[in-house]
Design a protein around this motif. Structure first.
Motif, mmCIF file in Angstrom:
data_model
loop_
_atom_site.group_PDB
_atom_site.id
_atom_site.type_symbol
_atom_site.label_atom_id
_atom_site.label_comp_id
_atom_site.label_asym_id
_atom_site.label_seq_id
_atom_site.Cartn_x
_atom_site.Cartn_y
_atom_site.Cartn_z
ATOM 1 N N LYS A 1 69.351 30.500 65.600
ATOM 2 C CA LYS A 1 70.645 31.182 65.679
ATOM 3 C C LYS A 1 71.564 30.863 64.512
ATOM 4 O O LYS A 1 72.443 31.657 64.173
ATOM 5 C CB LYS A 1 71.348 30.785 66.980
ATOM 6 N N VAL A 2 71.402 29.699 63.895
ATOM 7 C CA VAL A 2 72.350 29.258 62.878
ATOM 8 C C VAL A 2 71.650 28.319 61.912
ATOM 9 O O VAL A 2 70.625 27.703 62.244
ATOM 10 C CB VAL A 2 73.551 28.545 63.561
ATOM 11 N N SER B 1 68.708 37.183 57.781
ATOM 12 C CA SER B 1 67.623 36.640 58.601
ATOM 13 C C SER B 1 68.059 36.405 60.045
ATOM 14 O O SER B 1 67.550 37.045 60.972
ATOM 15 C CB SER B 1 67.106 35.337 57.982
ATOM 16 N N LEU B 2 69.005 35.501 60.242
ATOM 17 C CA LEU B 2 69.381 35.109 61.598
ATOM 18 C C LEU B 2 70.040 36.252 62.365
ATOM 19 O O LEU B 2 69.680 36.534 63.516
ATOM 20 C CB LEU B 2 70.319 33.897 61.539
ATOM 21 N N VAL C 1 78.901 32.363 62.628
ATOM 22 C CA VAL C 1 78.781 30.965 62.198
ATOM 23 C C VAL C 1 77.722 30.891 61.104
ATOM 24 O O VAL C 1 76.547 31.184 61.343
ATOM 25 C CB VAL C 1 78.404 30.058 63.389
ATOM 26 N N HIS C 2 78.136 30.494 59.902
ATOM 27 C CA HIS C 2 77.220 30.473 58.767
ATOM 28 C C HIS C 2 76.490 29.149 58.613
ATOM 29 O O HIS C 2 75.399 29.110 58.016
ATOM 30 C CB HIS C 2 77.991 30.772 57.479
ATOM 31 N N CYS C 3 77.077 28.083 59.114
ATOM 32 C CA CYS C 3 76.438 26.777 58.956
ATOM 33 C C CYS C 3 76.886 25.868 60.092
ATOM 34 O O CYS C 3 78.033 25.936 60.551
ATOM 35 C CB CYS C 3 76.797 26.145 57.605
ATOM 36 N N CYS C 4 75.962 25.032 60.551
ATOM 37 C CA CYS C 4 76.262 24.053 61.602
ATOM 38 C C CYS C 4 75.905 22.669 61.088
ATOM 39 O O CYS C 4 74.733 22.377 60.805
ATOM 40 C CB CYS C 4 75.476 24.372 62.873
ATOM 41 N N LYS D 1 79.812 35.845 68.725
ATOM 42 C CA LYS D 1 80.222 36.253 67.376
ATOM 43 C C LYS D 1 79.247 37.274 66.791
ATOM 44 O O LYS D 1 79.665 38.219 66.099
ATOM 45 C CB LYS D 1 80.334 35.029 66.463
ATOM 46 N N TYR D 2 77.948 37.090 67.048
ATOM 47 C CA TYR D 2 76.973 38.096 66.624
ATOM 48 C C TYR D 2 77.241 39.424 67.328
ATOM 49 O O TYR D 2 77.151 40.504 66.726
ATOM 50 C CB TYR D 2 75.560 37.621 66.930
#
Length: 471
Positions: A208-209, A329-330, A181-184, A160-161
């Motif tokens: 990464k997340v 950031s990520l 992916v914004h949150c895991c 996705k990145y």
């Protein structure tokens, strides 16, 4: 001017009254991101305006465009089966995003292998649309051997990145879809602490997340057990240097209410949650809850679980901050690593490379790649030689082992042959003794028979003589 000012104020008040509580943080972050940094050596001078200009309504313009465009958010849920992930997602968004899945025979059940499944739904609330993408990972942690079971998840996030990075490089990019992916939400099974798989997974993905730890099935713990379990989990996270999502407490130090709210959320980590798809009537009010023989566990009761805190984090207060941390950031870390790997230029040679002829730079990179290729070929040849040598040694050892076994078998056969020869001789001797015994027995029987016959003849002759005398 007075009429225009009143009209603008009425529009602003109406918008803020209807939608302001949804986009308080969004407007602030968007305005901050549109600010232009001052040039070096230039002092900023603040001046007061003598009248109404109107740029104070820029946040409202951003707000209207944002509402028209809609919002995107990608949420990943990871955890072992049976921890209530699907039920919790349905409870968070008050709709059946995950339909109830009923499996008949064992053949209908999903395979126990990790696969990444994504589903997208459009939610609308108060005229605001949210494109929600849910990423599920069925089969995680369910296999006997869970070695590298996080690899498909890590590859999905990187893909996705990569898609977003490629979309940014296109010539025509009117709107870049944000599927990152914004949150895991990482679900932890109730117990005494983190399992080795939990630690390994979070250490692999924490750069990464945004990871938010969640304790699933929290209604199986007593309040005292829950507090102790939370403390153990947070201690293990600190000891293993795992980077979970950090609330922006420093940004709201001036606002006591916001600062206190963020501190309360930070203190609740990891969130102990309970989900339910069942609506029960409690004291005349219908609510999502779970009924037990000992009572009712209310999903939205802060005294029963941390569902309210988790919902506020994901939806009401920190959704935009999760997206900002992902983007600023990520994703930037991934982008820098990717571009640095492509250019093959380190920090010390950036200035020299910028002044170098592109053809010369290409030749340098070409030689570098050729040297790397030669090094790889040498490594491969060395590895091949080692493999061949190991195979030859293995074959030689196997040959020696087979020779040893053959010699042992020959010795065993010779031993058995010797034993059989001895037994054969012993049997022959016994047969000879038996024949001699039989022969002697036959002679004795014959002698006895002859003596008996002679005795009978003598008695018969005597009888005849006595008979003659009578006559």
């Amino acid at each position: 001017d007075t009429h225009t000012r009143k009209h603008a104020h009425s529009i602003s008040s109406g918008i803020n009254a209807e939608y302001g509580h949804y986009f308080k943080r969004i407007n602030l972050s968007m305005v901050l991101r549109t600010e232009t940094p001052p040039a070096l050596g230039v002092d900023l001078v603040e001046k007061e305006l003598s009248g109404y200009v109107g740029f104070a309504h820029l946040p409202n313009q951003v707000f209207r465009k944002s509402v028209k465009r809609g919002f995107e958010f990608t949420l990943m849920v990871v955890g072992s089966s049976g921890l209530g992930k699907s039920t919790l997602i349905n409870s968070l968004f008050l709709t059946s995003i995950y339909e109830d899945q009923k499996y008949g025979s064992s053949a209908d059940k999903p395979a126990k292998t990790v696969e990444v499944q994504s589903s997208t739904v459009n939610l609308v609330e108060g005229g605001v649309s949210l494109k929600l993408t849910l990423v599920d990972t069925p089969g995680f942690g369910d296999a006997i051997n869970n070695n590298k079971c996080w690899q498909p998840i890590l590859e999905y996030i990187d893909n996705k990145y990569e898609e977003y990075l490629n979309a940014e490089g296109h010539v025509n990019r009117p709107s870049v879809p944000d599927n990152r992916v914004h949150c895991c939400l990482y679900f932890i099974a109730p117990g005494h602490g983190l399992k080795p798989l939990d630690i390994k997974f979070m250490k692999k993905l924490h750069e990464k997340v945004n990871i938010v730890p969640v304790i699933g099935k929290a209604d199986t713990l007593t309040p005292e057990e829950c507090v102790e379990f939370k403390a153990n989990v947070m201690q293990q996270i600190e000891e293993n240097e795992i980077k979970i999502y950090q609330f922006p407490v420093e940004e709201f130090e001036e606002d006591e209410e916001e600062h206190e709210e963020h501190q309360d959320l930070q203190a609740q980590l990891p969130f102990a949650v309970v989900g339910s798809n069942t609506l029960l009537e409690v004291n005349g009010t219908r609510m999502r809850a779970r009924m037990y023989p000992w009572g009712i566990a209310e999903v939205e009761n802060p005294d029963h679980c941390d569902f309210i805190f988790l919902r506020n984090l994901l939806i009401r207060t920190h959704m935009q901050d999760l997206k900002d941390v992902t983007n600023n950031s990520l994703y930037e870390n991934y982008r820098c690593q990717k571009l640095a790997a492509v250019t093959s230029v380190n920090v010390d040679s950036k200035v020299a490379a910028s002044n170098r002829n592109p053809l010369a730079q290409f030749e340098i990179e070409k030689r570098s790649h050729q040297e790397a290729l030669k090094s790889m070929m040498a490594d491969l040849e060395k590895t091949l030689e080692e493999r061949v040598r190991e195979n030859m040694e293995g074959m030689e050892n196997h040959k020696k082992e087979m020779q040893t076994r053959h010699e042992a078998a020959q010795r065993h056969i010779e031993k058995i042959r010797t034993e059989l020869e001895g037994k054969k001789k012993e049997l022959a001797e016994q047969m000879k003794v038996l024949e001699d015994l039989q022969l002697s027995t036959n002679i004795t029987v014959n002698n006895s028979t002859n003596s008996l016959n002679s005795t009978k003849d003598k008695s018969h002759s005597k009888k005849n003589k006595s008979t003659k005398k009578l006559f």
